[in-house]
Design a protein around this motif. Sequence first.
Motif, PDB file in Angstrom:
ATOM      1  N   ASP A 169      -0.607   2.987   3.795  1.00 21.30           N
ATOM      2  CA  ASP A 169      -2.004   3.202   3.418  1.00 21.30           C
ATOM      3  C   ASP A 169      -2.660   1.899   2.985  1.00 21.30           C
ATOM      4  O   ASP A 169      -3.824   1.634   3.335  1.00 21.30           O
ATOM      5  CB  ASP A 169      -2.100   4.237   2.293  1.00 21.30           C
ATOM      6  N   GLU A 173      -5.887   0.260   4.853  1.00 16.46           N
ATOM      7  CA  GLU A 173      -7.107   0.113   4.056  1.00 16.46           C
ATOM      8  C   GLU A 173      -7.525  -1.349   3.956  1.00 16.46           C
ATOM      9  O   GLU A 173      -8.711  -1.689   4.109  1.00 16.46           O
ATOM     10  CB  GLU A 173      -6.896   0.690   2.658  1.00 16.46           C
ATOM     11  N   ASP A 177     -10.942  -3.105   5.589  1.00 16.94           N
ATOM     12  CA  ASP A 177     -11.904  -3.845   4.776  1.00 16.94           C
ATOM     13  C   ASP A 177     -12.108  -5.253   5.329  1.00 16.94           C
ATOM     14  O   ASP A 177     -13.247  -5.727   5.464  1.00 16.94           O
ATOM     15  CB  ASP A 177     -11.404  -3.908   3.328  1.00 16.94           C
TER      16      ASP A 177
END
Length: 289
Positions: A169, A173, A177
């Motif tokens: 995760d 993530e 970004d």
Amino acid sequence: MVHPLLEIDVTQELVRSLLREQHPDLADLPLSWAGTGWDNALWRVGEHLTARFPVREVSAPLVTHEQRWLPVLAPLLPVDVPVPVRVGVPSAAYPWAWSVVPWFDGVPAHHTPVPDRTAWAPQLAEFFLALHRPAPADAPANPFRGVPLDPRAEVLVERVERLGLPDADRILERRRDLAAAPPWDGPPLWLHGDPHPANLLAHDGRLRAVIDFGDVTSGDPASDLATAWLTFDAEGRARLRERLAYDSSTWRRAQAWALHMAVVLQMHPVDHPHLAEIGRHGISQALSD
């Protein structure tokens, strides 16, 4: 070990027969296997040469890109690169073009301790400064390098899940970004395409050569700069970055590329454990910054 993507097993007998057929003056030199990657098999020919053979159809055009463009790029670069000294053509025994290139004394950087690589980080920066210049319109196209990264990364999500990576995760993530950074707005620049530490040769504490230009292309330099995380630790990255005047958005995209490539490098961990280790290092470094 044979990897699952290999379509042709380039044996010593095949190499000897191709040399005898096309470059008979090299045919009686000693041959020794020097490794097989995802795309090419390497055989050392005598003391000073290496024969390079694609092992699957999708990688066959990469050799022709090297044959066409390395003679153009080499005079611009501050370290040695494998400009072909002989060219092989398809034959009844082997269906694709192949090359004979110089053998460089050196150790692939992934065989050296990470802290030791810091000493030649400025040399790699100088290589990028020399290479990353506007490319002509007929530079090789490459849909996997120098292009914008999709922040959604649906294919990468599938790979992360398939590999069962720790911190999955966080990887996705952070990459999402970073990949949302503003895009490259300059001209398409010449790119090596794959400057991870297995393609960087070190010798006596210096960068000896940069090899494997099969992914040579043009575009956003961020994909090349991903090596800052794949190859170095924080100190090495600082030494690399201080000589390169790219803006923060480019470095953010480069960090996204590092996470992207680090996952891809782990796709065949049994057959290519050194690439998987490079990938694990890259994830650790990219998540730590």
